[in-house]
Design a protein around this motif. Structure first.
Motif, PDB file in Angstrom:
ATOM      1  N   ALA A  74       0.844  -1.207   0.000  1.00 51.24           N
ATOM      2  CA  ALA A  74       0.000   0.000   0.000  1.00 51.24           C
ATOM      3  C   ALA A  74       0.874   1.249   0.000  1.00 51.24           C
ATOM      4  O   ALA A  74       0.596   2.229  -0.719  1.00 51.24           O
ATOM      5  CB  ALA A  74      -0.932  -0.011   1.212  1.00 51.24           C
ATOM      6  N   ALA A  75       1.952   1.235   0.806  1.00 51.02           N
ATOM      7  CA  ALA A  75       2.872   2.373   0.819  1.00 51.02           C
ATOM      8  C   ALA A  75       3.578   2.517  -0.528  1.00 51.02           C
ATOM      9  O   ALA A  75       3.773   3.635  -1.031  1.00 51.02           O
ATOM     10  CB  ALA A  75       3.897   2.190   1.940  1.00 51.02           C
ATOM     11  N   LEU A  76       3.967   1.397  -1.125  1.00 49.05           N
ATOM     12  CA  LEU A  76       4.609   1.441  -2.435  1.00 49.05           C
ATOM     13  C   LEU A  76       3.652   1.997  -3.487  1.00 49.05           C
ATOM     14  O   LEU A  76       4.057   2.774  -4.365  1.00 49.05           O
ATOM     15  CB  LEU A  76       5.071   0.038  -2.835  1.00 49.05           C
ATOM     16  CG  LEU A  76       5.734  -0.112  -4.202  1.00 49.05           C
ATOM     17  CD1 LEU A  76       6.980   0.761  -4.303  1.00 49.05           C
ATOM     18  CD2 LEU A  76       6.080  -1.574  -4.465  1.00 49.05           C
ATOM     19  N   THR A  77       2.397   1.638  -3.392  1.00 48.23           N
ATOM     20  CA  THR A  77       1.398   2.148  -4.335  1.00 48.23           C
ATOM     21  C   THR A  77       1.256   3.656  -4.228  1.00 48.23           C
ATOM     22  O   THR A  77       1.132   4.360  -5.240  1.00 48.23           O
ATOM     23  CB  THR A  77       0.041   1.471  -4.082  1.00 48.23           C
ATOM     24  OG1 THR A  77       0.185   0.053  -4.254  1.00 48.23           O
ATOM     25  CG2 THR A  77      -1.024   1.973  -5.042  1.00 48.23           C
ATOM     26  N   ARG A  78       1.296   4.171  -2.999  1.00 50.46           N
ATOM     27  CA  ARG A  78       1.220   5.627  -2.822  1.00 50.46           C
ATOM     28  C   ARG A  78       2.430   6.316  -3.440  1.00 50.46           C
ATOM     29  O   ARG A  78       2.314   7.401  -4.023  1.00 50.46           O
ATOM     30  CB  ARG A  78       1.104   5.979  -1.340  1.00 50.46           C
ATOM     31  CG  ARG A  78      -0.266   5.717  -0.745  1.00 50.46           C
ATOM     32  CD  ARG A  78      -0.427   6.383   0.609  1.00 50.46           C
ATOM     33  NE  ARG A  78       0.482   5.817   1.600  1.00 50.46           N
ATOM     34  CZ  ARG A  78       0.198   4.764   2.350  1.00 50.46           C
ATOM     35  NH1 ARG A  78      -0.968   4.156   2.220  1.00 50.46           N
ATOM     36  NH2 ARG A  78       1.065   4.322   3.242  1.00 50.46           N
ATOM     37  N   LEU A  79       3.600   5.709  -3.307  1.00 46.85           N
ATOM     38  CA  LEU A  79       4.802   6.300  -3.912  1.00 46.85           C
ATOM     39  C   LEU A  79       4.707   6.312  -5.437  1.00 46.85           C
ATOM     40  O   LEU A  79       5.035   7.299  -6.087  1.00 46.85           O
ATOM     41  CB  LEU A  79       6.042   5.520  -3.495  1.00 46.85           C
ATOM     42  CG  LEU A  79       6.621   5.738  -2.100  1.00 46.85           C
ATOM     43  CD1 LEU A  79       7.865   4.880  -1.931  1.00 46.85           C
ATOM     44  CD2 LEU A  79       6.972   7.203  -1.875  1.00 46.85           C
ATOM     45  N   LEU A  80       4.280   5.193  -6.011  1.00 46.41           N
ATOM     46  CA  LEU A  80       4.227   5.078  -7.469  1.00 46.41           C
ATOM     47  C   LEU A  80       3.097   5.932  -8.050  1.00 46.41           C
ATOM     48  O   LEU A  80       3.249   6.556  -9.100  1.00 46.41           O
ATOM     49  CB  LEU A  80       4.043   3.613  -7.870  1.00 46.41           C
ATOM     50  CG  LEU A  80       5.193   2.683  -7.475  1.00 46.41           C
ATOM     51  CD1 LEU A  80       4.808   1.231  -7.724  1.00 46.41           C
ATOM     52  CD2 LEU A  80       6.455   3.024  -8.260  1.00 46.41           C
ATOM     53  N   ASP A  81       1.929   5.908  -7.396  1.00 46.37           N
ATOM     54  CA  ASP A  81       0.789   6.745  -7.770  1.00 46.37           C
ATOM     55  C   ASP A  81       0.418   6.566  -9.250  1.00 46.37           C
ATOM     56  O   ASP A  81       0.296   7.529 -10.000  1.00 46.37           O
ATOM     57  CB  ASP A  81       1.090   8.219  -7.479  1.00 46.37           C
ATOM     58  CG  ASP A  81      -0.174   9.081  -7.533  1.00 46.37           C
ATOM     59  OD1 ASP A  81      -1.272   8.530  -7.353  1.00 46.37           O
ATOM     60  OD2 ASP A  81      -0.049  10.304  -7.775  1.00 46.37           O
ATOM     61  N   THR A  82       0.255   5.299  -9.662  1.00 45.43           N
ATOM     62  CA  THR A  82      -0.184   5.006 -11.020  1.00 45.43           C
ATOM     63  C   THR A  82      -1.384   4.068 -10.967  1.00 45.43           C
ATOM     64  O   THR A  82      -1.611   3.375  -9.964  1.00 45.43           O
ATOM     65  CB  THR A  82       0.928   4.330 -11.845  1.00 45.43           C
ATOM     66  OG1 THR A  82       1.219   3.042 -11.270  1.00 45.43           O
ATOM     67  CG2 THR A  82       2.191   5.176 -11.877  1.00 45.43           C
ATOM     68  N   TYR A 151       3.967  -4.417 -10.321  1.00 39.67           N
ATOM     69  CA  TYR A 151       4.767  -3.493  -9.512  1.00 39.67           C
ATOM     70  C   TYR A 151       6.157  -3.300 -10.116  1.00 39.67           C
ATOM     71  O   TYR A 151       6.687  -2.190 -10.143  1.00 39.67           O
ATOM     72  CB  TYR A 151       4.902  -4.022  -8.087  1.00 39.67           C
ATOM     73  CG  TYR A 151       3.782  -3.636  -7.163  1.00 39.67           C
ATOM     74  CD1 TYR A 151       3.425  -2.291  -7.000  1.00 39.67           C
ATOM     75  CD2 TYR A 151       3.084  -4.592  -6.443  1.00 39.67           C
ATOM     76  CE1 TYR A 151       2.394  -1.926  -6.150  1.00 39.67           C
ATOM     77  CE2 TYR A 151       2.054  -4.240  -5.583  1.00 39.67           C
ATOM     78  CZ  TYR A 151       1.711  -2.910  -5.442  1.00 39.67           C
ATOM     79  OH  TYR A 151       0.693  -2.548  -4.610  1.00 39.67           O
ATOM     80  N   GLY A 152       6.755  -4.389 -10.586  1.00 33.24           N
ATOM     81  CA  GLY A 152       8.067  -4.280 -11.192  1.00 33.24           C
ATOM     82  C   GLY A 152       8.073  -3.351 -12.382  1.00 33.24           C
ATOM     83  O   GLY A 152       8.946  -2.479 -12.514  1.00 33.24           O
ATOM     84  N   GLY A 153       7.080  -3.502 -13.249  1.00 30.07           N
ATOM     85  CA  GLY A 153       6.985  -2.621 -14.408  1.00 30.07           C
ATOM     86  C   GLY A 153       6.766  -1.173 -14.008  1.00 30.07           C
ATOM     87  O   GLY A 153       7.343  -0.249 -14.619  1.00 30.07           O
ATOM     88  N   ALA A 154       5.954  -0.946 -12.964  1.00 27.30           N
ATOM     89  CA  ALA A 154       5.692   0.419 -12.519  1.00 27.30           C
ATOM     90  C   ALA A 154       6.942   1.068 -11.942  1.00 27.30           C
ATOM     91  O   ALA A 154       7.207   2.260 -12.164  1.00 27.30           O
ATOM     92  CB  ALA A 154       4.566   0.421 -11.481  1.00 27.30           C
ATOM     93  N   VAL A 155       7.746   0.295 -11.203  1.00 28.31           N
ATOM     94  CA  VAL A 155       8.993   0.838 -10.652  1.00 28.31           C
ATOM     95  C   VAL A 155       9.961   1.190 -11.778  1.00 28.31           C
ATOM     96  O   VAL A 155      10.614   2.237 -11.761  1.00 28.31           O
ATOM     97  CB  VAL A 155       9.630  -0.161  -9.671  1.00 28.31           C
ATOM     98  CG1 VAL A 155      11.047   0.282  -9.297  1.00 28.31           C
ATOM     99  CG2 VAL A 155       8.778  -0.293  -8.413  1.00 28.31           C
TER     100      VAL A 155
END
Length: 225
Positions: A74-82, A151-155
């Motif tokens: 959830a925290a990673l999702t907030r950072l990526l924001d996509t 997630y890998g692709g988003a990073v």
């Protein structure tokens, strides 16, 4: 260059990801559990009475790691924001919920069957055990693996974290998916390692690019007196 609060968010996310990877690793590192994870259900149940303490500790650590992994993603999702990351969070959370149900069954019903039922395990236990195993396989084999790939692709695209950590997450998802396709089940170690590596590297400050001062171009003018 990142601002102070953003750096803090990256480090907090890194700490959660690292914990989400290390807790389940601690849960499965005990050698007394290894043949329990690989044995047939009936054989595992026969072996379990002599290892109940290690089994229960391992299950609690796996459940704790799963719960922390929900907060971490959830925290990673907030950072990526996509949009892709938000879809990955939905997949990961659903898979983690299935895992928690499966682990809860193992911690409670399987522990009871091994400790109290003895040789007289009731017939209803075996179909429920198969159902719990299918939740485990479906979570890692389909939902979690897909979420890690996304997630890998988003990073890689956003570069909020080091770009190559995106490839680490994607590799973890790909290995889970490959195991599921080949064997119908999977060892979840690729997820644990991918989350731990990504989290550890997020805690390491990234070196800011050093910009050289602008240089004056052209030929200097010489004044003759």
């Amino acid at each position: 260059m990142r601002t102070g609060p953003e750096k803090g968010a990256v480090r907090a996310t890194g700490a959660l990801l690292l914990l989400a990877g290390l807790l389940p690793i601690a849960g499965v590192v005990d050698p007394r559990l290894w043949d329990l994870f690989t044995a047939s259900p009936r054989h595992a149940l026969a072996l379990l009475p002599d290892r109940l303490g290690a089994w229960q500790t391992g299950m609690w650590l796996l459940m704790a790691g799963t719960a922390v992994s929900i907060a971490a993603t959830a925290a990673l999702t907030r950072l990526l924001d996509t949009t892709a990351a938000r879809c990955a969070l939905a997949l990961f959370t659903t898979g983690s919920a299935l895992l928690l149900v499966s682990y809860s069954f193992d911690l409670s019903v399987t522990t009871w069957a091994a400790r109290d039922a003895g040789p007289h395990v009731p017939g209803w236990y075996w179909p429920l055990n198969s159902w719990s195993a299918s939740l485990f396989a479906g979570s890692y084999g389909l939902l979690t693996s897909t979420a890690l790939l996304v997630y890998g692709g988003a990073v890689v695209r956003t570069r909020v974290l080091r770009r190559w950590t995106g490839w680490v997450l994607a590799a973890g998802g790909a290995l889970l998916l490959a195991q599921f396709a080949a064997f119908g089940s999977e060892a979840p170690a690729p997820q644990f390692v991918a989350l731990a590596v990504t989290g550890a590297l997020a805690l390491v400050p990234r070196r800011a690019a050093v910009r050289e001062p602008a240089r004056t171009t052209g030929t200097p003018t010489t004044t003759h007196v």
